[in-house]
Scaffold this motif. Structure first.
Motif, short mmCIF file in Angstrom:
data_model
loop_
_atom_site.label_atom_id
_atom_site.label_comp_id
_atom_site.label_asym_id
_atom_site.label_seq_id
_atom_site.Cartn_x
_atom_site.Cartn_y
_atom_site.Cartn_z
N ARG A 85 57.89 131.75 -9.88
CA ARG A 85 58.24 133.04 -9.27
C ARG A 85 58.67 134.04 -10.34
O ARG A 85 58.33 135.23 -10.28
N TRP A 88 59.12 125.04 0.45
CA TRP A 88 59.80 123.89 -0.18
C TRP A 88 61.26 123.85 0.25
O TRP A 88 61.78 122.81 0.61
N SER A 89 61.91 124.98 0.22
CA SER A 89 63.30 125.05 0.64
C SER A 89 63.46 124.63 2.10
O SER A 89 64.38 123.88 2.45
N LEU A 133 51.22 129.71 -4.30
CA LEU A 133 52.32 129.88 -5.26
C LEU A 133 52.75 131.34 -5.36
O LEU A 133 53.87 131.63 -5.78
N LEU A 136 57.81 128.36 -2.60
CA LEU A 136 59.25 128.20 -2.80
C LEU A 136 60.00 128.23 -1.48
O LEU A 136 60.86 127.38 -1.22
N ARG A 137 59.66 129.17 -0.62
CA ARG A 137 60.31 129.24 0.70
C ARG A 137 59.99 128.02 1.55
O ARG A 137 60.87 127.46 2.21
N LEU A 145 59.21 125.88 -9.13
CA LEU A 145 58.80 126.98 -8.25
C LEU A 145 59.54 128.27 -8.58
O LEU A 145 58.97 129.37 -8.50
N LEU A 146 60.80 128.15 -8.96
CA LEU A 146 61.55 129.34 -9.39
C LEU A 146 60.97 129.91 -10.70
O LEU A 146 60.88 131.13 -10.86
N SER A 203 62.21 122.61 -7.36
CA SER A 203 62.78 123.94 -7.15
C SER A 203 62.79 124.72 -8.45
O SER A 203 62.45 125.91 -8.48
N GLY A 225 56.30 133.74 -3.80
CA GLY A 225 57.36 132.83 -3.40
C GLY A 225 57.09 132.04 -2.14
O GLY A 225 58.00 131.43 -1.58
#
Length: 172
Positions: free
Chosen positions: A54, A76-77, A67, A73-74, A50-51, A47, A70
């Motif tokens: 971003r 992954w969440s 990548l 990231l979304r 990925l943040l 996280s 985001g």
């Protein structure tokens, strides 16, 4: 029972990965391997990576799909949230197939960028962020990429034994 009369377990059914023409496992039922602390560590490290990606994108860097914007990231969440909420009730199918496919693509892009940097030296913005985040987590950039693949593999394995093998490979 004849081969063509066997029932199909929906938790391990192959489904198309959108836009790739490949097949992707939807997941398996059961508690994921690893301890809660290991999952929190893996989720936190990736996280953070990925943040950070971003963030550099908002500062003007151009990132490759998935990548960019985001997307990874979304995804992954979405695939890790159920593990952290209630690991005892987790099934790999709790995560949408598209999110699992996006996490897989992110692992490939991260790994490819890192391999390219080893071969030709230097690196792109993805590698720079990987290296910086690895320093933050006191590990190598390879481990961060492997954490993405580890989680994806554990959630998409056909059975508990396979998931355990995938999970333990990073520490073995």
């Amino acid at each position: 029972m004849a081969d063509d009369e066997r029932t199909v377990d929906g938790a391990s059914t192959l489904v198309p990965t959108p836009g790739t023409g490949r097949q992707h496992r939807a997941g398996r039922a059961g508690t994921p391997p690893g301890t809660r602390a290991q999952w929190v560590t893996a989720v936190g490290q990736v996280s953070g990576l990925l943040l950070a990606l971003r963030q550099v994108e908002t500062e003007g860097a151009v990132l490759p799909p998935p990548l960019a914007r985001g997307t990874a990231l979304r995804a992954w969440s979405a695939v890790t949230r159920p593990v952290l909420r209630d690991p005892e009730r987790l099934t790999g199918t709790d995560a949408r197939v598209m999110d699992l496919a996006m996490v897989e693509r992110a692992a490939r892009v991260l790994g490819r960028s890192l391999c390219r940097a080893w071969v030709i030296g230097g690196g792109d913005v993805v590698v720079s962020v990987l290296r910086r985040e690895a320093t933050v987590h006191a590990c190598g950039p390879e481990r961060l990429v492997a954490q993405v693949a580890r989680v994806h593999g554990a959630l998409t394995s056909d059975d508990g034994r396979g998931a355990r093998m995938v999970w333990d490979a990073l520490d073995g």
